[in-house]
Scaffold this motif. Structure first.
Motif, PDB file in Angstrom:
ATOM      1  N   SER B  13       0.740  -1.240   0.055  1.00 24.01           N
ATOM      2  CA  SER B  13       0.178   0.001  -0.009  1.00 24.01           C
ATOM      3  C   SER B  13       0.846   1.305  -0.039  1.00 24.01           C
ATOM      4  CB  SER B  13      -0.861  -0.015   1.315  1.00 24.01           C
ATOM      5  OG  SER B  13      -0.148   0.326   2.461  1.00 24.01           O
ATOM      6  N   THR B  14       0.211   2.461  -0.437  1.00 25.68           N
ATOM      7  CA  THR B  14       0.727   3.650  -0.554  1.00 25.68           C
ATOM      8  C   THR B  14      -0.110   4.526   0.441  1.00 25.68           C
ATOM      9  OG1 THR B  14       1.991   3.356  -2.536  1.00 25.68           O
ATOM     10  CG2 THR B  14       1.460   5.619  -1.907  1.00 25.68           C
ATOM     11  N   ASN B  15       0.269   5.078   1.309  1.00 20.01           N
ATOM     12  CA  ASN B  15      -0.267   5.879   2.319  1.00 20.01           C
ATOM     13  C   ASN B  15       0.037   7.281   2.412  1.00 20.01           C
ATOM     14  OD1 ASN B  15      -1.374   3.218   2.988  1.00 20.01           O
ATOM     15  ND2 ASN B  15      -0.090   3.020   4.374  1.00 20.01           N
ATOM     16  N   LEU B  16      -1.085   8.083   2.158  1.00 21.44           N
ATOM     17  CA  LEU B  16      -0.490   9.285   2.631  1.00 21.44           C
ATOM     18  C   LEU B  16      -1.383   9.939   3.675  1.00 21.44           C
ATOM     19  CD1 LEU B  16      -0.473   9.065  -0.647  1.00 21.44           C
ATOM     20  CD2 LEU B  16       0.220  11.391  -0.613  1.00 21.44           C
ATOM     21  N   GLN B  34       0.379  -1.383  -6.054  1.00 20.85           N
ATOM     22  CA  GLN B  34       0.533  -2.292  -7.367  1.00 20.85           C
ATOM     23  C   GLN B  34       1.690  -2.228  -8.019  1.00 20.85           C
ATOM     24  OE1 GLN B  34      -3.305  -0.693  -8.578  1.00 20.85           O
ATOM     25  NE2 GLN B  34      -4.357  -2.543  -8.350  1.00 20.85           N
ATOM     26  N   GLY B  35       2.879  -2.225  -7.503  1.00 20.38           N
ATOM     27  CA  GLY B  35       4.089  -2.499  -8.197  1.00 20.38           C
ATOM     28  C   GLY B  35       4.565  -1.197  -9.113  1.00 20.38           C
ATOM     29  N   GLN B  36       3.651   0.049  -8.576  1.00 19.78           N
ATOM     30  CA  GLN B  36       4.177   1.105  -9.497  1.00 19.78           C
ATOM     31  C   GLN B  36       4.129   2.366  -8.554  1.00 19.78           C
ATOM     32  OE1 GLN B  36       3.927   1.398 -12.823  1.00 19.78           O
ATOM     33  NE2 GLN B  36       3.035  -0.604 -13.548  1.00 19.78           N
ATOM     34  N   PRO B  37       5.169   2.365  -7.611  1.00 17.35           N
ATOM     35  CA  PRO B  37       5.332   3.419  -6.547  1.00 17.35           C
ATOM     36  C   PRO B  37       5.327   4.778  -7.068  1.00 17.35           C
ATOM     37  CG  PRO B  37       7.477   2.398  -7.065  1.00 17.35           C
ATOM     38  CD  PRO B  37       6.228   1.442  -7.743  1.00 17.35           C
ATOM     39  N   ILE B  38       5.808   5.253  -8.286  1.00 22.22           N
ATOM     40  CA  ILE B  38       5.913   6.570  -8.795  1.00 22.22           C
ATOM     41  C   ILE B  38       4.313   6.864  -9.012  1.00 22.22           C
ATOM     42  CG2 ILE B  38       6.628   8.291 -10.368  1.00 22.22           C
ATOM     43  CD1 ILE B  38       9.141   6.600 -10.628  1.00 22.22           C
ATOM     44  N   GLN B  39       3.703   6.229  -9.884  1.00 17.24           N
ATOM     45  CA  GLN B  39       2.229   6.518 -10.167  1.00 17.24           C
ATOM     46  C   GLN B  39       1.562   6.373  -8.888  1.00 17.24           C
ATOM     47  OE1 GLN B  39       4.411   4.637 -11.873  1.00 17.24           O
ATOM     48  NE2 GLN B  39       3.776   4.525 -14.022  1.00 17.24           N
ATOM     49  N   SER B  67       9.302   1.188   2.072  1.00 21.06           N
ATOM     50  CA  SER B  67      10.530   0.821   1.158  1.00 21.06           C
ATOM     51  C   SER B  67      10.910   1.469   0.166  1.00 21.06           C
ATOM     52  CB  SER B  67      10.270  -0.732   0.774  1.00 21.06           C
ATOM     53  OG  SER B  67       8.918  -0.805   0.330  1.00 21.06           O
ATOM     54  N   ALA B  68       9.683   2.357  -0.400  1.00 23.73           N
ATOM     55  CA  ALA B  68      10.271   3.329  -1.566  1.00 23.73           C
ATOM     56  C   ALA B  68      10.345   4.687  -0.817  1.00 23.73           C
ATOM     57  CB  ALA B  68       8.902   3.415  -2.513  1.00 23.73           C
TER      58      ALA B  68
END
Lengths: 358, 322
Positions: B13-16, B34-39, B67-68
């Motif tokens: 997950s990407t959390n803000l 989903q394997g696309q950290p930049i997007q 991790s990113a």
């Protein structure tokens, strides 16, 4: 005869010098790389530890270049490393490399065997030749250790980390070239001058961290993600428990580190092979000397270090010193190591701030 | 109003989050990486911008973790880039000030953090095994055709949990299939799995650690009430799941950003425009020495913004091309 040997830390500088002077053609073991590890992993038993795999990879790289004789150390006690030379030899023979192998056992355990092997290596040029160049080699080893420990002291303070790393490598080259006791001492002084010439921040008080564990992963940067550099560049002074000189003094010429083992006794009163008991004793020593923390490096599946690890929480609690264990194997990613190191340093800085406040 | 942005980009997950000056959460977002950290970061930035629009909120600092963290730090212009262990500890002690133990289970890692008197004194992170982390639970829920949200509730219905081998996720799955084929009901198997994963966590990650109350359980897996119950049973302690358990890393990053900006007096935040820029990541293997470093370039609109992965520093100068 073309001779080669395992690569570990800076020891290759000393070992290759000695073999050349004994009259051998030396096949230089290359700095362990991804290729070394891949070769080692491909032909090693899966559950052998990472030192076994890197050393096997090194052997395969040097036999490709024509090495006919491999010289290494054996060992005794519960650690599997004592058996590794024999196993390496059989794997190499099975792969069609008919190399000869000389495995040195601790001289006090098997004195006759030791002298027979030394005699074989020394015969071509005689014993006086060995005594003469052996002394220079010993001096080189001492010089390497002094220069390296100076690097450890200065790196956290250096304003430009790349500059100090480079100064260190330049210094190693000088020591490598030296060809007499006098030249070695001059080279050492020149190397120290280079290191001391790098601008530093004298007011910075770095964290002091002890580095303990199994000898190969402690000494060889390729096996530990260059952890001394990672720590040094992040503002930590690393004191390594093992240097070539003290290891040779204690293990080749004597029965080994009695004082450190004595410190381990309240927690672990017997030897468990490898550096297991030492690891426990070293943590006690670092705590007594006021270090901020200790990092234990262990090859994955290393029994002596696993035994030590399970005892270290008690040492850590009794002596009030944080300890972090990192297991190394061919799968260990750099990112995972960095995350843990950063978190550990955060922990130590917080602890220090709190101590300073109170 | 002054506010701080925290970005946590992990494997799953990407959390803000956006917090105000007192540390209250104004916005929280949980997206799939989903394997696309930049997007994922760009999409998150877009949503944050929409959420704070017209509310007179000014972003005065931004921090990244996960991790990113390095990558996302470059994209947003982070004031602090911190490892997830520190970020989670900071968030937990902000929300539960006297916390002594933090259990955190995310997508692919699990950690335990021991705090005493508000500072971290010990921690551990799973090293050689990821059994029991979020990805595995996701996979098992999908295999049993149960929505992941209902997975934990199902475990609570069980009266007699079966014993599942939790050491290895592949063998745990074999064991579950075996138990299913023996005729055990699904709730007993799911409850058995929760017990097994907690046992595995406590044996591996928690080994040798002194777990004292208050215990805070956070990370995506804390949503699973079955695992929470299994922890309470195994520890004999009450386990607190904070309101924002899913985004604690991001909260920690935002709190750290607030502290960093206070110290240096300005922010590097690149603004919400970053969600519209085009970022490219490329990598190459440096052939300069036997290390064969994998060097990564991050460029925006064709210009190199950051580069990492080299050990010797020769690629640190951004004008070099490789």
């Amino acid at each position: 005869m073309k001779v080669s040997f395992p690569y570990m830390g800076t020891s290759h500088i000393v070992v290759s010098y000695l073999f050349e002077k004994l009259g051998f053609e030396v096949i230089y073991p290359p700095t362990p790389s991804k290729r070394t590890l891949s070769l080692g992993v491909q032909y090693a038993p899966e559950f052998a530890c990472i030192p076994f795999k890197i050393v096997l990879g090194t052997y395969l790289e040097v036999v490709e270049k024509g090495a006919e004789l491999l010289v290494t150390s054996g060992g005794c006690g519960p650690c599997r490393a004592g058996y590794y030379g024999e196993l390496h030899k059989r794997i190499l023979h099975d792969l069609g490399y008919p190399v000869e192998m000389i495995i040195f056992e601790p001289p006090l355990v098997e004195p006759l065997d030791f002298f027979r092997k030394v005699h074989k290596l020394v015969k071509p040029k005689g014993i006086l030749n060995l005594l003469h160049y052996g002394r220079i080699a010993l001096e080189k080893m001492k010089a390497l250790d002094v220069v390296e420990s100076t690097l450890h002291k200065l790196r956290p303070l250096a304003l430009n980390k790349q500059q100090i790393n480079q100064a260190y490598f330049d210094g190693l080259e000088l020591i490598k070239k030296a060809d007499s006791v006098k030249e070695v001492i001059e080279a050492k002084e020149a190397a120290l001058e280079k290191l001391n010439g790098v601008p530093v921040n004298h007011s910075f008080k770095p964290l002091r961290i002890g580095l303990i564990g199994e000898i190969y992963v402690v000494l060889e940067p390729a096996a530990n993600h260059d952890i001394e550099r990672l720590l040094g560049e992040r503002g930590a002074y690393v004191h390594r428990s093992i240097f070539l000189t003290n290891w040779v003094r204690d293990n080749v010429l004597g029965y080994g580190e009695k004082d450190i083992r004595a410190k381990a006794i309240p927690f672990l009163n017997q030897m468990v092979g490898g550096h297991g008991q030492n690891s426990v004793g070293e943590v006690v020593r670092y705590a007594e000397e006021g270090f901020d923390g200790v990092i234990q490096l262990a090859p994955f599946t290393c029994i002596p270090e696993i035994v030590a690890k399970s005892i270290l929480p008690a040492v850590s609690r009794d002596k009030g010193i944080p300890v972090m264990t990192l297991f190394m194997d061919e799968q260990t990613g750099q990112a995972g190591i960095e995350t843990r190191i950063e978190a550990f340093l955060d922990l130590l800085w917080q602890k220090r701030k709190k101590q300073e406040a109170s | 109003m002054r506010a701080y942005l925290g970005v946590d980009v992990g494997s799953v997950s990407t959390n803000l989050v956006v917090i105000d000056d007192d540390g209250n959460v104004l916005v929280d977002l949980y997206l799939r990486t989903q394997g696309q950290p930049i997007q994922a970061v760009q999409e998150g930035m877009k949503q944050v911008e929409a959420a704070i629009k017209g509310k007179n909120i000014e972003i005065c600092g931004v921090g990244t973790t996960g991790s990113a963290r390095t990558l996302s730090g470059v994209i947003v212009g982070a004031d602090t880039v911190k490892n997830e262990i520190t970020a989670h500890a900071v968030a937990a002690s902000h929300l539960v000030p006297d916390v002594q133990t933090v259990l955190e289970i995310g997508g692919q890692d699990s950690k335990i953090i021991i705090l005493r008197d508000g500072i971290v004194v010990d921690f551990a992170m799973n090293t050689v095994c990821a059994a029991g982390t979020g990805s595995f639970l996701d996979h098992q829920a999908a295999r049993l055709n149960i929505p992941i949200e209902e997975f934990g509730g199902l475990a609570l219905q069980s009266k007699a949990p079966v014993r599942i081998a939790g050491r290895c996720s592949v063998f745990a799955e074999s064991d579950m299939i075996h138990k299913q084929q023996m005729g055990h009901p699904i709730p007993d198997i799911v409850a058995g799995l929760c017990d097994a994963l907690v046992r595995n966590y406590l044996n591996n990650v928690g080994k040798g650690k002194e777990i004292l109350a208050p215990v805070v359980f956070q990370g995506g897996v804390a949503a699973n009430i079955g695992i929470r119950a299994a922890f309470e049973k195994a520890l004999g302690l009450k386990v607190i799941v904070p309101e924002y358990f899913k985004v604690m890393g991001a909260i920690g990053a935002a709190l750290l950003a607030k502290a960093a900006v206070k110290e240096k007096g300005k922010t590097n935040f690149r603004g919400f425009v970053v969600s519209d820029l085009e970022y490219q990541a490329s990598s190459f293997e440096c052939q300069g020495c036997p290390n064969l470093c994998e060097v990564v370039n991050i460029s925006v609109e064709g210009k190199i913004l950051a580069r990492w992965g080299g050990r010797c520093g020769k690629w640190d100068t951004l004008s070099k091309t490789g």
